[in-house]
Design a protein around this motif. Structure first.
Motif, PDB file in Angstrom:
ATOM      1  N   LEU A 188       0.830  -1.206   0.000  1.00  0.00           N
ATOM      2  CA  LEU A 188       0.000   0.000   0.000  1.00  0.00           C
ATOM      3  C   LEU A 188       0.862   1.252   0.000  1.00  0.00           C
ATOM      4  O   LEU A 188       0.561   2.228  -0.694  1.00  0.00           O
ATOM      5  CB  LEU A 188      -0.937  -0.004   1.211  1.00  0.00           C
ATOM      6  N   SER A 189       1.957   1.223   0.754  1.00  0.00           N
ATOM      7  CA  SER A 189       2.863   2.369   0.795  1.00  0.00           C
ATOM      8  C   SER A 189       3.533   2.591  -0.553  1.00  0.00           C
ATOM      9  O   SER A 189       3.635   3.719  -1.046  1.00  0.00           O
ATOM     10  CB  SER A 189       3.921   2.158   1.886  1.00  0.00           C
ATOM     11  N   GLN A 190       3.983   1.488  -1.181  1.00  0.00           N
ATOM     12  CA  GLN A 190       4.622   1.598  -2.488  1.00  0.00           C
ATOM     13  C   GLN A 190       3.629   2.074  -3.548  1.00  0.00           C
ATOM     14  O   GLN A 190       3.978   2.892  -4.419  1.00  0.00           O
ATOM     15  CB  GLN A 190       5.205   0.246  -2.890  1.00  0.00           C
ATOM     16  N   ALA A 191       2.410   1.570  -3.496  1.00  0.00           N
ATOM     17  CA  ALA A 191       1.386   1.984  -4.463  1.00  0.00           C
ATOM     18  C   ALA A 191       1.056   3.467  -4.291  1.00  0.00           C
ATOM     19  O   ALA A 191       0.883   4.194  -5.277  1.00  0.00           O
ATOM     20  CB  ALA A 191       0.135   1.135  -4.283  1.00  0.00           C
ATOM     21  N   GLU A 192       0.990   3.915  -3.059  1.00  0.00           N
ATOM     22  CA  GLU A 192       0.699   5.325  -2.795  1.00  0.00           C
ATOM     23  C   GLU A 192       1.823   6.210  -3.330  1.00  0.00           C
ATOM     24  O   GLU A 192       1.570   7.245  -3.970  1.00  0.00           O
ATOM     25  CB  GLU A 192       0.520   5.549  -1.296  1.00  0.00           C
ATOM     26  N   GLN A 238       1.602   6.303  -7.215  1.00  0.00           N
ATOM     27  CA  GLN A 238       0.519   7.142  -7.725  1.00  0.00           C
ATOM     28  C   GLN A 238       0.779   8.619  -7.469  1.00  0.00           C
ATOM     29  O   GLN A 238       0.428   9.464  -8.293  1.00  0.00           O
ATOM     30  CB  GLN A 238      -0.805   6.708  -7.097  1.00  0.00           C
ATOM     31  N   ARG A 239       1.422   8.916  -6.351  1.00  0.00           N
ATOM     32  CA  ARG A 239       1.746  10.307  -6.049  1.00  0.00           C
ATOM     33  C   ARG A 239       2.748  10.866  -7.051  1.00  0.00           C
ATOM     34  O   ARG A 239       2.777  12.072  -7.326  1.00  0.00           O
ATOM     35  CB  ARG A 239       2.297  10.431  -4.626  1.00  0.00           C
ATOM     36  N   SER A 240       3.590   9.986  -7.607  1.00  0.00           N
ATOM     37  CA  SER A 240       4.613  10.442  -8.549  1.00  0.00           C
ATOM     38  C   SER A 240       4.052  10.730  -9.937  1.00  0.00           C
ATOM     39  O   SER A 240       4.736  11.326 -10.773  1.00  0.00           O
ATOM     40  CB  SER A 240       5.717   9.376  -8.680  1.00  0.00           C
ATOM     41  N   LEU A 241       2.818  10.300 -10.198  1.00  0.00           N
ATOM     42  CA  LEU A 241       2.230  10.498 -11.512  1.00  0.00           C
ATOM     43  C   LEU A 241       1.532  11.847 -11.584  1.00  0.00           C
ATOM     44  O   LEU A 241       0.796  12.217 -10.663  1.00  0.00           O
ATOM     45  CB  LEU A 241       1.226   9.374 -11.821  1.00  0.00           C
ATOM     46  N   PRO A 242       1.731  12.600 -12.649  1.00  0.00           N
ATOM     47  CA  PRO A 242       1.102  13.916 -12.759  1.00  0.00           C
ATOM     48  C   PRO A 242      -0.413  13.808 -12.816  1.00  0.00           C
ATOM     49  O   PRO A 242      -0.976  12.997 -13.550  1.00  0.00           O
ATOM     50  CB  PRO A 242       1.667  14.469 -14.083  1.00  0.00           C
ATOM     51  N   GLY A 243      -1.057  14.599 -11.966  1.00  0.00           N
ATOM     52  CA  GLY A 243      -2.517  14.674 -11.999  1.00  0.00           C
ATOM     53  C   GLY A 243      -3.233  13.499 -11.393  1.00  0.00           C
ATOM     54  O   GLY A 243      -4.442  13.370 -11.554  1.00  0.00           O
ATOM     55  N   ALA A 289      -3.959  11.052  -7.829  1.00  0.00           N
ATOM     56  CA  ALA A 289      -3.888  10.997  -6.376  1.00  0.00           C
ATOM     57  C   ALA A 289      -3.967   9.555  -5.924  1.00  0.00           C
ATOM     58  O   ALA A 289      -4.559   8.717  -6.594  1.00  0.00           O
ATOM     59  CB  ALA A 289      -5.052  11.806  -5.756  1.00  0.00           C
ATOM     60  N   PRO A 290      -3.384   9.214  -4.761  1.00  0.00           N
ATOM     61  CA  PRO A 290      -3.481   7.856  -4.246  1.00  0.00           C
ATOM     62  C   PRO A 290      -4.935   7.459  -4.078  1.00  0.00           C
ATOM     63  O   PRO A 290      -5.778   8.250  -3.711  1.00  0.00           O
ATOM     64  CB  PRO A 290      -2.753   7.936  -2.892  1.00  0.00           C
ATOM     65  N   SER A 291      -5.231   6.160  -4.340  1.00  0.00           N
ATOM     66  CA  SER A 291      -6.630   5.738  -4.284  1.00  0.00           C
ATOM     67  C   SER A 291      -6.780   4.318  -3.772  1.00  0.00           C
ATOM     68  O   SER A 291      -7.571   3.552  -4.282  1.00  0.00           O
ATOM     69  CB  SER A 291      -7.280   5.840  -5.678  1.00  0.00           C
ATOM     70  N   ALA A 292      -6.006   3.921  -2.772  1.00  0.00           N
ATOM     71  CA  ALA A 292      -6.161   2.588  -2.190  1.00  0.00           C
ATOM     72  C   ALA A 292      -7.406   2.561  -1.329  1.00  0.00           C
ATOM     73  O   ALA A 292      -7.716   3.527  -0.643  1.00  0.00           O
ATOM     74  CB  ALA A 292      -4.942   2.222  -1.363  1.00  0.00           C
ATOM     75  N   SER A 293      -8.124   1.461  -1.353  1.00  0.00           N
ATOM     76  CA  SER A 293      -9.332   1.365  -0.532  1.00  0.00           C
ATOM     77  C   SER A 293      -9.630  -0.096  -0.234  1.00  0.00           C
ATOM     78  O   SER A 293      -9.127  -1.000  -0.891  1.00  0.00           O
ATOM     79  CB  SER A 293     -10.541   1.982  -1.265  1.00  0.00           C
ATOM     80  N   SER A 294     -10.468  -0.340   0.745  1.00  0.00           N
ATOM     81  CA  SER A 294     -10.810  -1.697   1.147  1.00  0.00           C
ATOM     82  C   SER A 294     -11.969  -2.225   0.347  1.00  0.00           C
ATOM     83  O   SER A 294     -12.827  -1.461  -0.105  1.00  0.00           O
ATOM     84  CB  SER A 294     -11.169  -1.713   2.646  1.00  0.00           C
ATOM     85  N   HIS A 295     -11.959  -3.572   0.191  1.00  0.00           N
ATOM     86  CA  HIS A 295     -13.108  -4.262  -0.407  1.00  0.00           C
ATOM     87  C   HIS A 295     -13.393  -5.490   0.411  1.00  0.00           C
ATOM     88  O   HIS A 295     -12.478  -6.144   0.828  1.00  0.00           O
ATOM     89  CB  HIS A 295     -12.810  -4.661  -1.869  1.00  0.00           C
TER      90      HIS A 295
END
Length: 306
Positions: free
Chosen positions: A286-290, A293-298, A300-306
Motif C-alpha cells: 500500500l505504501s509503495q502503491a501510494e 501514484q503520487r509520482s504520476l502527474p494529476g 492521487a493515491p486511491s487505495a481502498s478496502s473491499h
C-alpha cells in the motif's frame, strides 16, 4: 472421541514389507531386527482383526486385504510426509509465498524489492509468476497480486491501486515527437490483453478503423519489448510501462490516457487472514502503491478496502 489409530511404527514396517516383499529386507531398511518387524506385523494384524500376510515358512505374501491396505496406507503416509515437509520448510524460515502477474512483477514489483529487503530483512518472499488466478489450497500460496474488479469469491481482497491505459512506442518510431492519434494508428498494432475500444471511447471522430493487430502476445512484457524494438505501437497499462517511459526506452505515442476499469488487488485465502507476515507485506504494498501514484502527474493515491 479421539481417532483410533494403529501404531505408526507398525504401519511403517508393514508398508516396507509390502514394498520390498521380504521381512528381512524391511528390517534392514528400517535398521531393526527381523524379529522386531515380525512382532510389528502381528500386532498390526491383531489390532485390525485381519490377516495381512500369507506366511509359508520364511516366505510371505500379501493377502488381498493386505494388498489393498498397503496401497491405501502408503498413500496416506506419503501425504503426511508431504504436508509435514511443507510445514517444516515454511516454519523454519519466515517466508511469504506470493503469486503475481509476470508483467507486474517484472516492471513494477521487482524494481521495488530493494526497499522490501532493507526494511524487512527477516521476512523472505517467494514469487510465483502466473497469469492464472491463484489456486491457494494445493499450491500453498499465502497471497496473490491480481488485476480485476475485486469481486472474487471465497477470498479476502484489498485494493492496492488503480491504473490507466496509454499508447507507447519506441522513440525511433516517431522522432518528430508525440504524433496525432490518426498518425499513431497508422503504425503496426501490437496487441496483448487491453481493450482498444475502451481506450478510444470518447475520442473525436474522423479516425480510420483500427487495423488488425500485426503481432499478438499473451504476455505484456513481450509486447513491450516488441514496442521497444520499434515494431509498432502498444496499448498498455501505465504501471508496467512507467519505468520504460522514465528511462526513455519508450515514449508516448498519443497524449490520450484513459482510466482502466480494473485495479490491482492483494488477494488471500481465509487461512492467511490475520497473518502478521501478510499484514506486513500488505502495508508495504500500500505504501509503495501510494508513492507510485503520487509520482504520476494529476493522479492521487486511491487505495481502498473491499
Amino acid at each position: 472421541m479421539g481417532m483410533a489409530l494403529p501404531p505408526l511404527s507398525a504401519l511403517r514396517a508393514f508398508v516396507a514389507v509390502a514394498r520390498l516383499g521380504s521381512v528381512v529386507a524391511a528390517a534392514e531398511e528400517l535398521h531393526v531386527t527381523h524379529g522386531a518387524v515380525s512382532h510389528q506385523l502381528r500386532s498390526l494384524e491383531e489390532y485390525l482383526g485381519v490377516a495381512l500376510l500369507n506366511r509359508k515358512g520364511r516366505r510371505t505374501s500379501l493377502t488381498e486385504e493386505g494388498r489393498i491396505y498397503a496401497y491405501q496406507i502408503r498413500q496416506a503416509l506419503d501425504n503426511v510426509s508431504l504436508i509435514s515437509d511443507r510445514l517444516r520448510k515454511r516454519g523454519g524460515t519466515q517466508r511469504l509465498r506470493v503469486s503475481v502477474l509476470p508483467s507486474f512483477a517484472t516492471h513494477w514489483l521487482v524494481p521495488r524489492l530493494g526497499d522490501w529487503l532493507r526494511h524487512h530483512p527477516d521476512l523472505g518472499l517467494s514469487l510465483d509468476a502466473s497469469m492464472a488466478f491463484a489456486d491457494f489450497e494445493p499450491e500453498a500460496l499465502d497471497c496473490a497480486i491480481r488485476f480485476g474488479h475485486g469481486d472474487w469469491p471465497d477470498v479476502h481482497a484489498r485494493r492496492l491501486m488503480g491504473d490507466s491505459l496509454l499508447l507507447v512506442a519506441s522513440p525511433r518510431l516517431f522522432p518528430e515527437g508525440v504524433p496525432s492519434l490518426a498518425r499513431a494508428l497508422e503504425a503496426p498494432i501490437l496487441q496483448a490483453s487491453e481493450s482498444w475500444e475502451s481506450w478510444l471511447a470518447g475520442a473525436e471522430g474522423g479516425l480510420p478503423p483500427l487495423s488488425p493487430p500485426a503481432l499478438e502476445f499473451t504476455d505484456s512484457t513481450q509486447m513491450l519489448e516488441a514496442a521497444r524494438q520499434g515494431l509498432g505501437v502498444a496499448l498498455t497499462r501505465r504501471s508496467i510501462a512507467d519505468a520504460l517511459l522514465s528511462r526513455g526506452e519508450l515514449v508516448l505515442a498519443s497524449e490520450r490516457e484513459a482510466a482502466h476499469s480494473s485495479a490491482y488487488y492483494l488477494v488471500w485465502p481465509h487461512r492467511s487472514h490475520g497473518s502478521p507476515r501478510l499484514t506486513r507485506f500488505l502495508d508495504w504494498l500500500l505504501s509503495q502503491a501510494e508513492d507510485f501514484q503520487r509520482s504520476l502527474p494529476g493522479q492521487a493515491p486511491s487505495a481502498s478496502s473491499h
